[in-house]
Structure formats: structure tokens, C-alpha cells
Write an enzyme that holds these catalytic residues in place. Structure first.
Site, PDB file in Angstrom:
ATOM      1  CE1 TYR A 133       0.138   1.975   3.853  1.00  0.00           C
ATOM      2  CE2 TYR A 133       0.588  -0.395   4.430  1.00  0.00           C
ATOM      3  CZ  TYR A 133       0.669   0.957   4.985  1.00  0.00           C
ATOM      4  OH  TYR A 133       1.467   0.565   6.412  1.00  0.00           O
ATOM      5  CB  CYS A 134       1.363   3.913  -1.476  1.00  0.00           C
ATOM      6  SG  CYS A 134       0.408   4.424  -2.933  1.00  0.00           S
ATOM      7  CE  LYS A 135      -1.742  11.659   0.545  1.00  0.00           C
ATOM      8  NZ  LYS A 135      -1.683  12.979   0.477  1.00  0.00           N
TER       9      LYS A 135
ATOM     10  CB  ILE B 176      -2.325   4.724   4.045  1.00  0.00           C
ATOM     11  CG1 ILE B 176      -3.322   4.699   5.598  1.00  0.00           C
ATOM     12  CG2 ILE B 176      -2.247   6.246   3.741  1.00  0.00           C
ATOM     13  CD1 ILE B 176      -1.717   4.894   6.691  1.00  0.00           C
TER      14      ILE B 176
END
Length: 118
Positions: free
Chosen positions: A76-78, A105
Site C-alpha cells: 500500500y501507499c497513499k 492508506i
């Protein structure tokens, strides 16, 4: 020409799947303890908060080989752009399906799910 063997093009290399999963799907897997979370955001983003139990491997230095032998990885990332790139790298390295969090996220937080804040 007649009588000559045909020269069929070689089959294209199959690309392993990169699949998104929702925050709710990921939350269920986290609760069941059946997932290895990998956060590919920057150090500054990580310092703002992360998913409990996640490993931090920023995309700038992401090495798919570092995850050899690690099962059930979800990246995951932003917002899911960088995690999609990392998932593609990992899928190509492994030759198998890799998952990442749809919406990153941000989607996790929007779903009201908890984040660890240092």
C-alpha cells in the site's frame, strides 16, 4: 510456402496479475492474521502513520527480492499509484499474483480503520 513448416510466433510471456483489494477486504485479512503488509511510501509519510504490523520499504529503494519467501503480501501507499508500481515489480519478479490496497492508506482511513501514529 506449401510443404514448409509454419513459423508460428512464440507465445508472449504471461504477465502475472496485479490485483487491488478493498480496505474492508484487507481489514478482514489483517484481523485474521493472514497478510504481510508492505508500505511503500516515503519516510516522511510513514512518520505520519501506518497500518499496524506493516513493513516499510519505500518505492525509491523497493527491492522485490527482499520479499522472497514472504507470503500473502499486500502493498500500500497513499492512494495506490506507487503500490501498483511496486506490485507490478513484485509480480514480475515472482511470476505470480500480487495484491495492493485500492485507494491506499487514504481509503483505509476513509473507511474508519485504525492507523498507528508514532
Amino acid at each position: 510456402m506449401a510443404g514448409e513448416p509454419s513459423q508460428a510466433a512464440p507465445p508472449a510471456a504471461a504477465q502475472a496479475d496485479v490485483v487491488t483489494i478493498t480496505a474492508q477486504e484487507l481489514a478482514a485479512r489483517v484481523a485474521a492474521g493472514t497478510v504481510t503488509l508492505v508500505d511503500v511510501r516515503t519516510d516522511a509519510e510513514w512518520a505520519e502513520g501506518y497500518l499496524e504490523g506493516a513493513f516499510h520499504m519505500p518505492i525509491a529503494t523497493f527491492d522485490p527480492a527482499a520479499l522472497d519467501g514472504v507470503d500473502n503480501v499486500v502493498l500500500y501507499c497513499k492512494s495506490s499509484g506507487r503500490s501498483a508500481r511496486a506490485a507490478r515489480m513484485l509480480a514480475d519478479h515472482r511470476g505470480s499474483r500480487v495484491e495492493h490496497l485500492e485507494g491506499g492508506i487514504t481509503a483505509w482511513i476513509d473507511a474508519g480503520l485504525p492507523v498507528v501514529t508514532p
